[in-house]
Design an enzyme around this catalytic site. Structure first.
Site, PDB file in Angstrom:
ATOM      1  N   ARG A 187       0.670  -5.265   8.418  1.00 14.44           N
ATOM      2  CA  ARG A 187       1.432  -4.376   9.308  1.00 14.44           C
ATOM      3  C   ARG A 187       1.392  -2.942   8.780  1.00 14.44           C
ATOM      4  O   ARG A 187       1.581  -2.701   7.597  1.00 14.44           O
ATOM      5  CB  ARG A 187       2.887  -4.839   9.381  1.00 14.44           C
ATOM      6  CG  ARG A 187       3.737  -3.967  10.293  1.00 14.44           C
ATOM      7  CD  ARG A 187       5.232  -4.230  10.124  1.00 14.44           C
ATOM      8  NE  ARG A 187       5.571  -5.610  10.473  1.00 14.44           N
ATOM      9  CZ  ARG A 187       5.720  -6.048  11.719  1.00 14.44           C
ATOM     10  NH1 ARG A 187       5.562  -5.226  12.730  1.00 14.44           N
ATOM     11  NH2 ARG A 187       6.054  -7.313  11.938  1.00 14.44           N
ATOM     12  N   GLU A 190      -4.031   2.015  -2.578  1.00 17.79           N
ATOM     13  CA  GLU A 190      -5.236   2.090  -3.392  1.00 17.79           C
ATOM     14  C   GLU A 190      -6.503   1.685  -2.654  1.00 17.79           C
ATOM     15  O   GLU A 190      -7.604   1.945  -3.139  1.00 17.79           O
ATOM     16  CB  GLU A 190      -5.064   1.199  -4.635  1.00 17.79           C
ATOM     17  CG  GLU A 190      -3.903   1.634  -5.502  1.00 17.79           C
ATOM     18  CD  GLU A 190      -3.514   0.589  -6.531  1.00 17.79           C
ATOM     19  OE1 GLU A 190      -3.372   0.946  -7.708  1.00 17.79           O
ATOM     20  OE2 GLU A 190      -3.353  -0.583  -6.173  1.00 17.79           O
TER      21      GLU A 190
END
Lengths: 327, 737, 166
Positions: free
Chosen positions: B621, B698
């Site tokens: 999500r 990341e």
């Protein structure tokens, strides 16, 4: 930064006197304060010359222009006369540093910019430039950014700037005031030094001497390029740079002047190169010859070996572009 | 009152989609944005502390040995100098991320050049900086012939602590039998996190309690690290990091400034501020290790991987238990029953190696994806098609299913948006003036981590809400997404939710690291809100499914009541607790994506410029479309840095970092970065977190440098296996001019 | 000596080593101006001196007698933002926020420089009028590092303000 006595001289003569007595002149301060924080520079007296004038660009009688020592890099690069008649200087200045730094950096100060050698800037490392006699750490150390021309075992540092490289190509003259109202002019090509056995001296300024301006001879026209090679596309020092002023007439080179940056302890100018180009028709063989002349005594120290082929290839790129030869 | 959820089963309730407020996922502006752009957001060194003294660290100028003498007299007479401190409570290295205990503290035992040795404290910063430079220290240096400084000299290689070795089947045989194979070795150089805010601490000691404003990512661990270092009980340590000017791993554990300021404040009985110089940020905190990586790929005639090998060599200081987990994504991304995965670590005396943004994948994926491009060329299969053919059904070693994985969708969506041509891959075909033009792509993959987290949410009597946790926002968007989650659950606009972060007195969050922050702390907030909703349901006598909260109103049974009216003067405070559970082991969980880029390589100089770059990412999500995209963009900028310029240059004679500032260690500047296109591929991952969200911080750095490497090859026909791909490496291989 | 900061006259008689940056942050309590590198290598400390952008870390306070300094606090407040500040918020032209005040001060002066006709190194024709394209803005903003990597959004934010000013 060590404590210092801050002085604001009332004029040029006063500044020269303070400088002669060991004071360090500060103009833009973008290099000096950087080095003072690292204690690479430790002046007892700081002589702030920002309010003594020398901040105008003025035409000279012979059609050239005189750039005051305290004209900022930004103002110089943006000056309509420089842009129109000596564009290589605008381009060189604009390729250096950042907008913020160029607003502070001055013409005279930039000529005196010191090297970016990692070991020079680290006071815990031996460095002949910083402390004569201690040795050159770069010689067998990290030397990717170092000199391949005119260096020796005493020092392989480079002059890192851009503006001066263009001024070499333009055959500028540095105007210098000394104490007791003495003054002299030095061809910029003789202003910076090679390390020799005194790598601590970057240029020929004597104690008490102050740069008052730089004079450019009358415009020569032609194509004027400044080519700066670097892995980061901006806000980085050059790996190699070339300032070129090339004028073509009827298919041949009628005027040529080349200078090279970040390859030596000073911007590099070799009159043989200009002579070889002048009067010749552009060809790859000619450009190879220029590269041969430039690099005939080039020597790498390991990590900077690449600068030799890089310079050769960049010479070709610049000359092809400047002469209109195909790429 | 608290509510706790342990994620032993995928959370299929999909709570957030059931809510009515409609703020979740929206590109809401950062709640703290106006404060940041106006300069009133306050970072560690900027808090006022009347009477604060200033400390400057002094670091070692030898690589190995011990301090023989610190000549305090050499500076004590200087104006304003208050103390020279070299105390056993100071730290010689930063704490590793998640250590939760003191790092190596013997500051007088030197293990690397640049190690903190002492702190000089003076009335003013100018005085302290000068005295620190002039402090005379005598060392007894070890015989350098016995000291290993360089990776190539490491004499023994151990299995990297915390890394997993896989040896399965017979890879050499698979290689020899493969229709197409690649066996290539890649190298990457050290990287520095280089956050824009240097590490800084302002410590105050009242005789019992130590309060430190610091720039730290994970207060829940940092508090124990600092307490342990100082010999204090954790309850007597209070850390505050409301704003952190970037961390990228370098602020996971306490850094030397934090301990030095604390010791000095305790010794002097007045507040002490210690800010690292930029040079110290480079030389005395952490580096990402350099790596050498051998990648072996063995494919059948259809390009399907039968054998897969990824072996890496990394380094760190003796005693450090962190090894860059280079093969982390290699474990699950591609198939191949014959497998070798290994990370070996050598011990060298350079500064501490630790986590830098996406430890493992950041460097592992770029090598792997460069190798995949070599396999694509070898097999004649398009790079995208090759990757589509190599999406395994189940984890190739652990034999567990994947949680949600939109890799194929990312590859396709990214390729389409970019205008990718998967067929015509012949290199050195396109020239514009001096420039060779080429394209390249790579897969993105980053393991998903979930962490224990607590957060408190209070529904105030006035109908607004307060979220409170010691979680940090290091630029990640945490303030905003926690406000959105609470807002969605409680029917409020995010602007009506006050989010308090970065205070260790608040509920323990997971800290910012490993891309776990949003999913973990966000889930804790969601859980607390569930508990609040339960209480509201009790008040209304209804079930949760029958309660709608929207725009500050509770709607139930066709009755609309404002929250203040319903609360009638009381407030409801709940603590939400999330614990990772069995889904961690039952599913292979990761975020995925794909990078596409077009580069120009100068035919003369070998300079490379990025002309276009886009990425498509599936992160579960999306909690805030704006901040999530920004995270991806930031990662892509790091890809450019890793591909083209970032390189910590250590001196092989003493291990000191030569390029220790931002002029000589190049991070990308604005001009290096084209407009970046980011596509978020919609996804829900119920196994990853109760929010059904995964990590995003990341992912954007995991593989993109490989795409650039591949594009350079496509542009000019030079296949580099050494990052960064600077002109000096290209110059000898470029076509004649 | 006196200097004006955001329109307020301040007196400085401290250690001559004090940079303008440290004076602002410590003595004036204007911590919006950030110290990122202290060596002119990042741009976080960018302020306007008499309207021009400079790195306040590489200049001494004592050199600025009678100068007019504008910091980020002088451009706008959270309640009353400068158009550039609003645009940075709308376009997410930041992440951690540490380089942001410097970016915004730099952008303000950069737009003024372009208006004054100053060229940049990417300006093709040095004698033509300045067309502040994306490439021009990227080059001109390259003296402000952003490690979070918000560059693409920073360009969008500045472009918005540039367009609105037309």
């Amino acid at each position: 930064m060590r404590p210092f006595d801050y002085q604001r001289p009332d004029g040029l003569d006063h500044a020269a006197l303070l400088e002669r007595d060991g004071g360090a002149l500060i103009a833009g301060g973008t290099n000096l304060l950087d080095l003072m924080k690292l204690q690479v520079e430790t002046p007892d007296t700081l002589v702030d010359i920002n309010r003594i004038g020398l901040d105008e660009l003025e035409p000279t009688d012979d059609g050239g222009i005189r750039i005051g020592a305290l004209v900022s890099n930004s103002v110089c690069a943006a000056d309509p006369r420089i842009r129109a008649d000596w564009p290589v200087l605008s381009r060189a200045i604009l390729s250096g540093a950042s907008g913020q730094l160029r607003n502070k950096a001055t013409t005279g100060g930039n000529l005196c910019q010191r090297t970016r050698c990692y070991y020079f800037m680290n006071i815990d490392m031996p460095c002949n430039k910083r402390e004569p006699g201690t040795g050159c750490s770069a010689l067998n150390g990290r030397n990717r950014i170092h000199a391949v021309l005119g260096a020796n075992e005493n020092c392989i540092a480079t002059y890192p700037g851009d503006m001066a490289v263009a001024m070499y190509a333009l055959d500028a003259t540095v105007e210098i005031a000394g104490p007791d109202k003495a003054s002299r002019s030095v061809k910029i090509r003789d202003f910076h030094r090679l390390p020799g056995d005194m790598p601590q001296r970057d240029n020929v300024l004597e104690p008490g001497e102050v740069i008052t301006g730089v004079t450019l001879p009358a415009p020569v026209g032609g194509t004027q390029l400044y080519r700066k090679v670097r892995e980061r596309s901006s806000y980085a020092f050059a790996l190699v740079s070339i300032a070129a002023v090339i004028r073509m007439e009827e298919g041949a080179i009628s005027h040529a002047s080349l200078a090279f940056g970040s390859m030596a302890h000073k911007p590099w100018h070799d009159p043989r190169i200009d002579a070889a180009l002048t009067g010749a028709k552009p060809s790859d063989a000619l450009f190879d010859k220029v590269a041969d002349l430039l690099l005939e005594n080039a020597e790498g120290y390991g990590e900077n070996d690449f600068k030799i082929p890089l310079a050769r290839r960049t010479v070709k790129a610049v000359l092809r572009e400047a002469t209109g030869a195909s790429t | 009152m608290s509510k706790s959820i342990t994620l032993d089963q995928p959370d299929q309730r999909n709570l957030l989609d059931r809510m009515a407020q409609g703020t979740i996922g929206k590109p809401v502006n950062r709640l703290e944005g106006p404060d940041k752009v106006s300069g009133v957001a306050t970072y560690a060194a900027e808090f006022s502390a009347p009477g604060a003294a200033n400390g400057v660290l002094v670091t070692s100028t030898i690589s190995k040995g011990e301090v023989a003498l610190i000549d305090e007299a050499s500076v004590m007479g200087m104006p304003g100098v208050l103390a020279v401190i070299s105390d056993q409570r100071m730290i010689a290295r930063p704490a590793q991320g998640g250590a939760g205990e003191a790092p190596v503290q013997q500051v007088k035992q030197i293990d690397y050049w640049g190690q903190p040795v002492a702190v000089v404290v003076a009335e003013t910063f100018e005085q302290a900086r000068d005295a620190a430079k002039r402090l005379k220290i005598t060392y007894n240096a070890d015989d350098m012939s016995d000291v290993v400084l360089n990776p190539e000299d490491a004499d023994s290689w151990e299995e990297g602590p915390g890394t997993e070795t896989v040896e399965q089947g017979a890879l050499p045989q698979a290689m020899s039998e493969a229709a197409y194979s690649v066996d290539a070795t890649y190298t990457t150089e050290g990287h520095n996190s280089a956050p824009m805010e240097p590490h800084a601490a302002l410590a105050e000691w009242d005789g019992t309690k130590l309060t430190v404003h610091a720039s730290l990512q994970m207060l829940n661990y940092n508090i124990d690290e600092l307490a342990d270092s100082m010999g204090l009980d954790a309850e007597n340590v209070h850390l505050l990091s409301p704003y952190v000017g970037g961390g990228f791993g370098s602020k996971l554990g306490i850094s030397p400034d934090v301990a030095a300021a604390s010791v000095a404040a305790m010794q002097l009985g007045r507040p002490v501020r210690v800010v690292l110089s930029r040079q110290q940020v480079f030389q005395s905190v952490i580096r990402r290790t350099e790596t050498t990586q051998r990648v072996r790929l063995a494919a059948d005639a259809d390009g399907r991987l039968q054998g897969f090998g990824h072996e890496a060599k990394v380094t760190n200081l003796p005693e450090e238990e962190f090894a860059e987990p280079v093969t982390q994504a290699s474990a699950f991304l591609y198939p191949g029953q014959d497998r070798v995965l290994k990370v070996e670590m050598g011990r060298i005396h350079r500064m501490t190696a630790g986590s830098v943004r996406a430890p493992g994948e950041a460097v592992g994926m770029q090598a792997l994806e460069a190798a995949m491009d070599e396999l694509a060329e070898e097999s004649g299969i398009g790079p995208v098609e090759l990757r589509l053919r190599n999406i395994p059904e189940r984890h190739p070693s652990d034999d567990v299913p994947y949680s949600s994985r939109r890799l194929a969708e990312c590859l396709k969506a990214g390729a389409e948006a970019f205008g990718w041509d998967d067929k015509d891959r012949k290199p050195a075909q396109r020239r514009e003036g001096e420039w060779w033009i080429g394209t390249g792509m790579a897969t993105a993959a980053r393991i998903h981590n979930l962490s224990k987290a607590e957060a408190s949410v209070t529904l105030m009597e006035d109908g607004t809400a307060v979220v409170a946790t010691d979680m940090t926002d290091i630029g990640t968007g945490t303030y905003t997404i926690l406000g959105q989650i609470a807002g969605e659950m409680l029917g409020l606009e995010p602007s009506d939710v006050l989010v308090r972060l970065g205070d260790s007195d608040l509920a323990r969050g997971p800290g910012s690291g490993g891309s776990w922050g949003a999913a973990s702390s966000g889930s804790a907030v969601q859980i607390a809100c569930e508990a609040i909703r339960e209480e509201l349901c009790d008040m209304l006598g209804c079930e949760d499914e029958d309660l709608t909260l929207k725009d500050g109103f509770a709607i139930h049974n066709n009755k609309r009541q404002s929250l203040p009216e319903l609360l009638n003067g009381r407030s409801i405070e709940k603590l939400g607790k999330l614990k990772p559970g069995e889904t961690e082991d039952d599913f292979a969980q990761a975020s995925y994506g794909a990078f596409f880029t077009e580069v120009a390589v100068n035919a003369y100089t070998g300079e490379t410029r990025i002309r276009r770059m886009s990425g498509a990412f599936g992160i579960g999500r999306v909690l805030n479309e704006k901040t999530a995209k920004s995270q991806c963009m930031g990662g892509m900028v790091w890809c450019i840095g890793s591909a083209l310029m970032e390189d910590m240059m250590f001196d092989h004679r003493d291990g000191h970092l030569a390029n220790c500032d931002l002029a000589e260690y190049h991070v990308p500047v604005n001009r290096d970065v084209p407009h970046l296109d980011v596509i978020m591929v919609e996804e829900r991952d119920p196994a990853a977190s109760p929010l059904q969200a995964k990590g995003v911080g990341e992912l954007g750095i995991c593989g993109g440098a490989g795409a650039i490497c591949n594009a350079i090859y496509n542009a000019c026909g030079v296949r580099l296996r050494s990052f960064p791909m600077t002109p000096d490496k290209l110059i000898d291989h470029l076509p004649e001019i | 000596m006196k200097l004006a900061i955001n329109g307020t006259t301040r007196t400085f008689d401290g250690d001559p080593r004090t940079t303008l940056l440290d004076f602002l942050r410590r003595d004036c309590d204007l911590t919006g101006t950030k110290k990122g590198c202290d060596h002119g290598q990042c741009g976080a400390c960018t302020v306007l001196v008499n309207g021009q952008r400079i790195n306040s870390c590489l200049t001494l306070t004592v050199m600025h007698e009678d100068d007019e300094i504008t910091t980020i606090e002088g451009l706008g407040t959270p309640q009353d933002m400068h158009p550039l500040q609003s645009a940075f918020v709308d376009h997410d032209g930041y992440q951690c926020g540490y380089c942001t005040p410097g970016q915004i001060c730099s952008a303000k002066a950069m737009l003024d420089e372009a208006k004054a006709g100053w060229p940049s190194v990417v300006t093709e024709d040095l004698t033509a009028e300045i067309d502040l394209s994306g490439d021009e803005i990227r080059e001109r903003m390259s003296g402000n590092l952003c490690r979070c990597g918000a560059y693409s959004n920073i360009i969008d934010a500045i472009t918005d303000v540039k367009e609105a000013a037309r």
